[in-house]
Design a protein around this motif. Structure first.
Motif, PDB file in Angstrom:
ATOM      1  N   VAL A  85       0.874  -1.173   0.000  1.00  0.00           N
ATOM      2  CA  VAL A  85       0.000   0.000   0.000  1.00  0.00           C
ATOM      3  C   VAL A  85       0.914   1.226   0.000  1.00  0.00           C
ATOM      4  O   VAL A  85       1.284   1.732   1.059  1.00  0.00           O
ATOM      5  N   PRO A  86       1.308   1.705  -1.176  1.00  0.00           N
ATOM      6  CA  PRO A  86       2.235   2.835  -1.232  1.00  0.00           C
ATOM      7  C   PRO A  86       1.740   4.030  -0.418  1.00  0.00           C
ATOM      8  O   PRO A  86       0.583   4.422  -0.510  1.00  0.00           O
ATOM      9  N   GLY A  87       2.616   4.540   0.416  1.00  0.00           N
ATOM     10  CA  GLY A  87       2.315   5.721   1.200  1.00  0.00           C
ATOM     11  C   GLY A  87       1.502   5.478   2.465  1.00  0.00           C
ATOM     12  O   GLY A  87       1.420   6.345   3.312  1.00  0.00           O
ATOM     13  N   ALA A  88       0.888   4.298   2.596  1.00  0.00           N
ATOM     14  CA  ALA A  88       0.039   4.040   3.762  1.00  0.00           C
ATOM     15  C   ALA A  88       0.662   3.035   4.719  1.00  0.00           C
ATOM     16  O   ALA A  88       0.254   2.941   5.863  1.00  0.00           O
ATOM     17  N   ALA A  89       1.619   2.267   4.256  1.00  0.00           N
ATOM     18  CA  ALA A  89       2.179   1.189   5.071  1.00  0.00           C
ATOM     19  C   ALA A  89       3.617   1.490   5.470  1.00  0.00           C
ATOM     20  O   ALA A  89       4.345   2.178   4.759  1.00  0.00           O
ATOM     21  N   THR A  90       3.998   0.954   6.617  1.00  0.00           N
ATOM     22  CA  THR A  90       5.394   0.996   7.029  1.00  0.00           C
ATOM     23  C   THR A  90       6.015  -0.334   6.632  1.00  0.00           C
ATOM     24  O   THR A  90       5.299  -1.314   6.422  1.00  0.00           O
ATOM     25  N   PRO A  91       7.339  -0.407   6.523  1.00  0.00           N
ATOM     26  CA  PRO A  91       7.953  -1.702   6.226  1.00  0.00           C
ATOM     27  C   PRO A  91       7.515  -2.741   7.259  1.00  0.00           C
ATOM     28  O   PRO A  91       7.255  -2.413   8.415  1.00  0.00           O
ATOM     29  N   LEU A  92       7.397  -3.958   6.819  1.00  0.00           N
ATOM     30  CA  LEU A  92       6.929  -5.039   7.688  1.00  0.00           C
ATOM     31  C   LEU A  92       7.875  -5.210   8.877  1.00  0.00           C
ATOM     32  O   LEU A  92       9.043  -5.553   8.704  1.00  0.00           O
ATOM     33  N   PRO A  93       7.387  -4.962  10.098  1.00  0.00           N
ATOM     34  CA  PRO A  93       8.265  -5.097  11.260  1.00  0.00           C
ATOM     35  C   PRO A  93       8.383  -6.554  11.684  1.00  0.00           C
ATOM     36  O   PRO A  93       7.469  -7.351  11.445  1.00  0.00           O
ATOM     37  N   ALA A  94       9.482  -6.912  12.309  1.00  0.00           N
ATOM     38  CA  ALA A  94       9.615  -8.257  12.871  1.00  0.00           C
ATOM     39  C   ALA A  94       8.691  -8.416  14.070  1.00  0.00           C
ATOM     40  O   ALA A  94       8.148  -9.495  14.316  1.00  0.00           O
ATOM     41  N   ARG A  95       8.489  -7.316  14.803  1.00  0.00           N
ATOM     42  CA  ARG A  95       7.638  -7.351  15.999  1.00  0.00           C
ATOM     43  C   ARG A  95       7.092  -5.949  16.249  1.00  0.00           C
ATOM     44  O   ARG A  95       7.795  -4.956  16.065  1.00  0.00           O
TER      45      ARG A  95
END
Length: 168
Positions: free
Chosen positions: A71-81
């Motif tokens: 989701v460009p602009g709406a999501a942060t990189p997938l965190p590990a936790r």
């Protein structure tokens, strides 16, 4: 519930996935509503991604919306936790990306398909024409909330992104 998705697989990569909370319902390729001990949950497959929605009427609590998608602009990189408070909910999230040898990847995808297809509260979607490209979700009641697991497979990379979330 097993669904063959009516779209072709988009050549995305595991690291393209992002994470966000609070998005409204996005267009789904497959969805399933599950009621667990007074909680109403929507499992939604968005192509090579997912969205979990907990209905705001569930126990009089605030809504929960978790999206793992590109989701460009709406999501942060997938965190590990990650852990946070969403109104009165305590929310926790974990993600793991694993790479596999060819035969191990196929075996693991088959395990995921078996698990999600046979789960009472599961949803799995596969893509026509591309073996082992699946997105799967399962949810269970947990104390005063719910816990869910998801899997996103990337056969071109032989990678699987697994997530586990809990809202209580």
């Amino acid at each position: 519930m097993h669904a063959t998705l009516t779209t072709s697989y988009t050549d995305t990569r595991a690291e393209d996935l992002g994470w966000c909370l609070g998005l409204p319902s996005l267009p789904a390729l497959a969805e399933r509503t599950v009621e667990l001990g007074g909680l109403k949950l929507e499992l939604r497959l968005l192509g090579a991604s997912h969205q979990m929605m907990i209905d705001p009427a569930s126990g009089g609590l605030e809504p929960v919306s978790e999206t793992v998608a590109c989701v460009p602009g709406a999501a942060t990189p997938l965190p590990a936790r990650a852990a946070t408070r969403l109104g009165r909910w305590e929310y926790e999230f974990t993600a793991l990306t694993q790479s596999f040898a060819d035969e191990d990847f196929v075996a693991r995808v088959r395990e995921i398909v078996t698990l999600a297809s046979g789960h009472t509260h599961g949803l799995i979607g596969d893509y026509p024409g591309l073996p082992y490209a699946v997105t799967a979700m399962v949810v269970e009641r947990c104390e005063a909330g719910a816990v869910w697991s998801t899997w996103h497979t990337y056969p071109q990379e032989r990678r699987i992104v697994s997530t586990r979330s809990r809202a209580m």
